[in-house]
Design an enzyme around this catalytic site. Sequence first.
Site, PDB file in Angstrom:
ATOM      1  CD  GLU A  43      -2.830  -1.207   2.333  1.00  0.00           C
ATOM      2  OE1 GLU A  43      -3.886  -0.602   2.533  1.00  0.00           O
ATOM      3  OE2 GLU A  43      -2.346  -2.017   3.149  1.00  0.00           O
TER       4      GLU A  43
ATOM      5  CB  CYS B   1       2.935   7.625   2.943  1.00  0.00           C
ATOM      6  SG  CYS B   1       3.183   6.434   4.260  1.00  0.00           S
TER       7      CYS B   1
ATOM      8  CB  CYS C  30       4.364  -4.673   9.996  1.00  0.00           C
ATOM      9  SG  CYS C  30       5.603  -3.893  11.052  1.00  0.00           S
TER      10      CYS C  30
ATOM     11  CB  CYS D 239       2.879  -1.399  17.244  1.00  0.00           C
ATOM     12  SG  CYS D 239       4.628  -1.157  16.923  1.00  0.00           S
TER      13      CYS D 239
ATOM     14  CB  CYS E 158      -0.034  -0.537  14.430  1.00  0.00           C
ATOM     15  SG  CYS E 158       0.272  -0.355  12.666  1.00  0.00           S
TER      16      CYS E 158
ATOM     17  N   GLY F 293       5.134  -1.832   7.414  1.00  0.00           N
ATOM     18  CA  GLY F 293       6.461  -2.426   7.592  1.00  0.00           C
ATOM     19  C   GLY F 293       7.418  -1.575   8.396  1.00  0.00           C
ATOM     20  CD  GLU F 294      11.376  -0.464  11.702  1.00  0.00           C
ATOM     21  OE1 GLU F 294      10.448   0.084  12.306  1.00  0.00           O
ATOM     22  OE2 GLU F 294      12.409   0.155  11.339  1.00  0.00           O
TER      23      GLU F 294
ATOM     24  CB  CYS G 294      -0.346   7.115  11.141  1.00  0.00           C
ATOM     25  SG  CYS G 294       0.392   8.601  10.514  1.00  0.00           S
TER      26      CYS G 294
HETATM   27  N1  SAH Z   1       7.367   0.732  11.486  1.00  0.00           N
HETATM   28  C1  SAH Z   1       7.821   2.106  11.373  1.00  0.00           C
HETATM   29  C2  SAH Z   1       7.216   2.814  10.175  1.00  0.00           C
HETATM   30  C3  SAH Z   1       5.718   3.046  10.264  1.00  0.00           C
HETATM   31  S1  SAH Z   1       5.420   4.743  10.418  1.00  0.00           S
HETATM   32  C4  SAH Z   1       7.545   2.837  12.668  1.00  0.00           C
HETATM   33  O1  SAH Z   1       6.911   2.267  13.548  1.00  0.00           O
HETATM   34  O2  SAH Z   1       8.008   3.971  12.827  1.00  0.00           O
HETATM   35  C5  SAH Z   1       3.786   4.726  11.003  1.00  0.00           C
HETATM   36  C6  SAH Z   1       3.586   5.587  12.235  1.00  0.00           C
HETATM   37  O3  SAH Z   1       2.213   5.473  12.596  1.00  0.00           O
HETATM   38  C7  SAH Z   1       4.404   5.118  13.428  1.00  0.00           C
HETATM   39  O4  SAH Z   1       4.883   6.233  14.123  1.00  0.00           O
HETATM   40  C8  SAH Z   1       3.366   4.392  14.291  1.00  0.00           C
HETATM   41  O5  SAH Z   1       3.680   4.434  15.637  1.00  0.00           O
HETATM   42  C9  SAH Z   1       2.118   5.166  13.981  1.00  0.00           C
HETATM   43  N2  SAH Z   1       0.874   4.431  14.172  1.00  0.00           N
HETATM   44  C10 SAH Z   1       0.681   3.093  14.164  1.00  0.00           C
HETATM   45  N3  SAH Z   1      -0.620   2.798  14.375  1.00  0.00           N
HETATM   46  C11 SAH Z   1      -1.255   3.974  14.536  1.00  0.00           C
HETATM   47  C12 SAH Z   1      -2.628   4.333  14.764  1.00  0.00           C
HETATM   48  N4  SAH Z   1      -3.587   3.410  14.826  1.00  0.00           N
HETATM   49  N5  SAH Z   1      -2.920   5.639  14.856  1.00  0.00           N
HETATM   50  C13 SAH Z   1      -1.966   6.585  14.752  1.00  0.00           C
HETATM   51  N6  SAH Z   1      -0.678   6.307  14.513  1.00  0.00           N
HETATM   52  C14 SAH Z   1      -0.320   5.013  14.410  1.00  0.00           C
END
Ligand code: SAH
Length: 359
Positions: free
Chosen positions: A90, A103, A110, A114, A117, A163-164, A342
Site C-alpha cells: 500500500e 507515503c 509487518c 505494535c 496498529c 512495515g519496518e 497512520c
Molecule cells: N514501522 C515504522 C514505520 C511506520 S510509520 C515505525 O513504527 O516507525 C507509522 C507511524 O504510525 C508510526 O509512528 C506508528 O507508531 C504510527 N501508528 C501506528 N498505528 C497507529 C494508529 N492506529 N494511529 C496513529 N498512529 C499510528
Amino acid sequence: MQHLMGLSRSELTEFVLGLGLPRYRSDQIFRGVHERRLRSFEQMTDLPKSLREQLEQAATAATLTVESKHISTDGTRRYLMKTHDGRPVEAVYIPTESRDTICFSSQSGCALNCDFCLTAKLGLLRNLTAGEIVEQTIIVLNDVYGEGVETPHGTNLVAMGAGEPFQNFSNLIKALEIMSDEHGLFIVPGRVTVSTSGIVPKIYEFAKLERRPNLAISLSAATDELRDRLMPINKRWNLDELLTAAKEFEKTLKRGERFTFEYVLLGGVNDSDAQARELAELLRKHDLRRAKINLIPHNPAEQLDYHPPTADQVLRFKEILEAEGVSAYVRTPRGRDIYAACGQLAAKSEPNLVQLAGV
Ligand code: SAH
C-alpha cells in the site's frame, strides 16, 4: 526477469552492456523508466522496436498491479497494490496546500506487532524489493500527475507505510538512492523521512550514511513498562538504548537539521498530563530536548482496542511539552475514512466504518 526499477544507474549500465547493447542505451532506458516513469517498454518509442522486444524478453518495468484506489473526503488517496506473488502493498498520496507527500511501504505486512496498529494484524508477509519500493512511488506519481510529466519539485517522500523500514535496510537504502538520481525521480534525501520503531543497531548504521534522509523515531511511551506493552520491539531494545542511539544520531546532524520523535496519543493510555511531563523529563535526561515531537492522535479501526484522546487533551499534552521546552506538533489525521491514515494500512477494500460512525 530483471526488474529495472530496482537497478541503480550503474547497475542498469552493467545490465545493458550484458545484453550486448551500447552504453548510451542505458541512459535512455534509465530516463524512460525513472524520469518519464514509463512502465512498459512499448512506450519507449525513442528505442528501436527490435530493442524494445529484446528488453521485453529480458526485463520488466512493472511488477506491481493496482488492485484498488480509495479516495478520502480530504483528498488523500490510498492505493492497494499486489506483488507478482500476490502480496499486498500500500502507498498513500497526501496532498496539502504547500506540498504533496507520498507515503510508501517497505514491507508487505509487518513483524513488529505494535498493539495500536492495524498493519500488525497482517503479520510480516515479506520484505519488498528495492524495485517494488520505487515502483510504488512511480505508480502514485503517474496517477496524480500523469505519465511522463516531470515530478513536481517539492514532492516529499516518507517511509511510513506498512512495515519496518530498518528491517529491510539495504533494499530501502537502495530504493532511496535510485529515487534520488538526478536523471530519474530526483527526490533528494532532504525531502525524504524514514520512520523506525527503534531498531537500534540500524540507527547507528543510518547515522553513518553519507547522503542520508531525515529520521523519525516512533516513541509512544516514556516508560519501559508501558512501551513494552505497546511496542514489543522495546523488549529487544529498551528506551535507554533507543535514546542513547537517538542522541548519537543527533550529534551527526548538520546545523539547522533536526530529527523527529513520533508519539501516538492513545486516549486514557499515554495521554495524561503526568505522562506529558514524564516524556519531557525523559528527553531532558538524554539531552534530547531539541528534537521535535510529532503527536499523532490515534487513528481508530474496528479491530483496535484504542481510541484517540479528546481534542482538548491533545492540546494540553502539546502545551505541557512546550512549557517544558520541547517543540511539539500535532499531526492532522489524513484519510481515516479510507484506511489510509497512520497505522491503518491493512489491505482493506472497504471504507472505515468506525470512522464513518464518528467515533
Ligand atoms: N514501522 C515504522 C514505520 C511506520 S510509520 C515505525 O513504527 O516507525 C507509522 C507511524 O504510525 C508510526 O509512528 C506508528 O507508531 C504510527 N501508528 C501506528 N498505528 C497507529 C494508529 N492506529 N494511529 C496513529 N498512529 C499510528
